[in-house]
Structure formats: structure tokens, C-alpha cells
Motif scaffolding. Sequence first.
Motif, short mmCIF file in Angstrom:
data_model
loop_
_atom_site.label_atom_id
_atom_site.label_comp_id
_atom_site.label_asym_id
_atom_site.label_seq_id
_atom_site.Cartn_x
_atom_site.Cartn_y
_atom_site.Cartn_z
N ILE A 108 0.78 -1.07 0.04
CA ILE A 108 0.02 -0.04 0.15
C ILE A 108 0.99 1.17 0.07
O ILE A 108 0.69 2.16 -0.80
N TRP A 109 2.02 1.40 0.85
CA TRP A 109 2.64 2.79 1.13
C TRP A 109 3.98 2.55 0.65
O TRP A 109 4.89 3.34 0.91
N GLY A 110 4.68 1.24 0.20
CA GLY A 110 5.97 0.92 0.10
C GLY A 110 6.84 0.50 1.13
O GLY A 110 6.50 0.74 2.36
N TRP A 111 7.94 -0.19 0.73
CA TRP A 111 8.70 -1.04 1.82
C TRP A 111 9.34 0.07 2.77
O TRP A 111 9.37 -0.37 3.93
N ARG A 112 9.66 1.25 2.40
CA ARG A 112 10.19 2.27 3.39
C ARG A 112 9.55 2.49 4.72
O ARG A 112 9.93 2.63 5.70
N THR A 113 8.02 2.52 4.47
CA THR A 113 7.02 2.84 5.40
C THR A 113 7.04 2.03 6.40
O THR A 113 6.97 2.20 7.71
N MET A 114 7.32 0.69 6.13
CA MET A 114 7.39 -0.32 7.24
C MET A 114 8.24 -0.24 8.06
O MET A 114 8.09 -0.42 9.48
N PHE A 115 9.52 0.24 7.67
CA PHE A 115 10.56 0.38 8.75
C PHE A 115 10.33 1.71 9.71
O PHE A 115 11.17 1.61 10.64
N TYR A 116 9.70 2.64 8.94
CA TYR A 116 9.67 3.85 9.78
C TYR A 116 8.54 3.50 11.10
O TYR A 116 8.54 3.78 12.18
N ILE A 117 7.49 2.63 10.62
CA ILE A 117 6.57 2.13 11.56
C ILE A 117 7.32 1.57 12.87
O ILE A 117 7.09 1.37 13.94
N ALA A 118 8.14 0.51 12.19
CA ALA A 118 8.78 -0.65 13.24
C ALA A 118 9.78 0.69 14.26
O ALA A 118 9.74 -0.09 15.16
N ALA A 119 10.22 1.51 13.92
CA ALA A 119 11.08 2.23 14.61
C ALA A 119 10.16 2.99 15.50
O ALA A 119 10.80 3.00 16.81
#
Length: 410
Positions: free
Chosen positions: A170-181
Motif C-alpha cells: 500500500i505505502w511502499g517498503w520504506r514505510t514499514m521500517f519507519y513504523i517499526a522504529a
Amino acid sequence: MNADRSTYSSNSSNLPVLSRSLLLILAVSCGLSVANLYYNQPLLADMAQTFHLSAAQIGSISMLTQLGYALGLFLFVPLGDIKEKKSLIVILLGAVTLSLLFVASSNNLTMLGAASFAVGTTTVVPQIIVPLAAQLAAPNQQGRIVGIVMSGLFFGILLARTISGIIGSIWGWRTMFYIAACLMLVLALMLWGVLPKTGSNSRLSYGQTLKSLGGYITQLPLLREASLMGGLLFGTFSVFWTTLAFFIKQPPYYYGTEIAGLFGLIGVAGASFAPIAGRLADKKGPRIVVGIAAAVTLLAYCIFWFLGQQLWGLILGVILLDLGIQSAQISNQARVYALIPEAKSRLNTIYMVSYFIGGSFGSFLGMHAWSLWQWKGVCLSGSLLILASLITWGIGRKNNINKNNINKDN
């Protein structure tokens, strides 16, 4: 090793009681923190597209993450035997927060690889929490308690793929790591408020603690057996999950990233068995459970090989794979922790370093098998690792029987 025992005194009467609420918090914390290692697996194909890389090249990201984890286990987990665990956990959660932000902002393969390695190195909190839970548990309940905490860890492993697959699509792979942080920062603040202080009675220095690892490896054959089996089985787990996103993008499936992640939900059926495996290990003996679990894993790969082109076969294989791997993991850890109760963190270090070296090798092997021979190569690679683990189990069982016979004769 005997001298090492004398540096400890029993403090079980002074430890906080492991309440149900604290046990739940420990299980959830394991799941949230271990997920950092697996967010990238269903996103590898998207990452490869972003940086214009081949499957073999982007496969190094998963391998580097797991190698970093093995290094972090070696460097940081032994501190759990000599330092206060609460502060150690919070500091590591702060470090992994920064590492995840670097992954999200990576603009080339080198930066992505270095940041992924850092994520692995600092994502060792689960392997400090698991010995902490075992330390707080009653001796006759350690298998059950470890099973409950490990079920949280396994749910984190499986749901990480589902969540990252959906968010990535939905938002791209980079978004996942910002959320994880952000999740890691919140978790650090929460655990600082609720974790008990257990302290340490060890008089060993950090250097002496690391040196003692070699003594345990040479003097404890069961530890060597469990560690080798764990590494081989987790290697076969990584062979499958590292290549799945590439397999289902091709005929007959043509699935995208979000579907690759949803396969993690299927594995929840296996993760739900984790506490039962712990109870079986307490009652029947962990060695028996480990052998059965390895056989179940081999059955999963047979299904992948012959029925992987059919959706129902792929689903059944995923359930059996996670069931076998997780049951073996819990049983192996239960028998490792029982060897020297006052050195749980160091024994866990040896076991888990072997475990994730095996996992990183599995990622490497899986991606290269896929590049050379596609799905049949993946299935063959995974099956050979399982067979090696069963041979290790058989040798260990034979040696144990011979040892018991000698003891009876004496």
C-alpha cells in the motif's frame, strides 16, 4: 565450568513472581521486537525493483540481517548473566530504533546492507527476555513458560511478514521500517516502566563471561547437538521464507507482496502449538519432541516439492513447516536451559548464535538455489538441511542411550 558455578548463589527466593500479566507482556515484547528481523522477507522483491537488483543480490539483505543477529547474540546476550536485564533491554531497543530508521532512509544497496546488519545486531532483546522468563519461572514449569513466551515470539515472526507485506503493497517498503522504529521506541518506554529488576550475582567480568562460552561448548555434548540441530532447522526455515515471494510471483500464482505476507497468517496455526510443545517437552522429554518436530518439517518439504504448485499444498506445507520448526525450537531451548540454570543467558547465546548462523546460511542457500534451479532447487536444499538435522539427532540419541547403559553397568 565448575568454578564458574561457584560465582553464583541461588536467589530464586528474591526474584519477583512471574504473574500472568507480566508473562503476557514478555510474550508480546518478544513478538514485537523479533519482528524486525523478518519485515524485509516479503519485501525483497520490491526492494530489488527499487535498486534494480537481481534476486541473488537482494537476498544478501536477509542474510546480513541474520548474520548481524548472530553477532548481536554473541556480544550482548551473555551480558544477561552479569548485568541488570531491564536496563540492557531498554538500551538495545533504543539502538534498534535508530537502525530501523537507517534502513528506511537507505538509498543504495551498501547502505541498506549495513543498516540491515545493524538491525540484526541490535534486535537481540527476545533472547534476553526468554532466559528472563525462564529465570522467573518455577523449575518444573520452565518448558511451559518458555513455550508461552516463545509463542509470542513465533507470532511476531509470522505476523511480521503479513504486516510488512500489506503495508509494503500500500505505502511502499520504506514505510514499514519507519513504523517499526516507532514501535520500538514505544516498547522501550513501556518496558522501562513494567519490567522488574532481577540483578545479578555473578562476579565474572565480560571477558570471562565470553571465555566461558568455549568451555560450555567443549564440555556439553547435548548443547552441541541442540545448537547444530537448531541451526540446520532454522536454515531450512529461511530457505523457504526467503524465496517464497519470488516463487508466488511466477505461474501458476502471479501473487504480489501482500499475498506473500498473508502466508505468515497461515503459519499462525503452527505457532499456536508452541505452548503444547513446551508441555510435551516437560512430560515426555524434549529429545523425543525434537525428533518428531524435525520429521514433521521434512514432511512439509516433501509437500512443497510435490504439491507446491497447488495452493492447498503450499498452505499445508507452511502449516507443517512452522509447526515443526517452532516445536523443535521450544524443545531444544528447554533442554539447553536445564543444563546449567545459572548460566541460561550464555547457554542461550551459544544456541541462538548457531541458530541464526544456520538461518543466514539458509537465506544464502535458498536464494542461490532459486537463481540456479528455481523451486525444485529450493525444496532440495531445504530437505538436505533437515536430513542433516535428523542425522545429528540420531547420533545424539545413540550416544545418550550408550551413556545411560554405561551408567547402569557402573
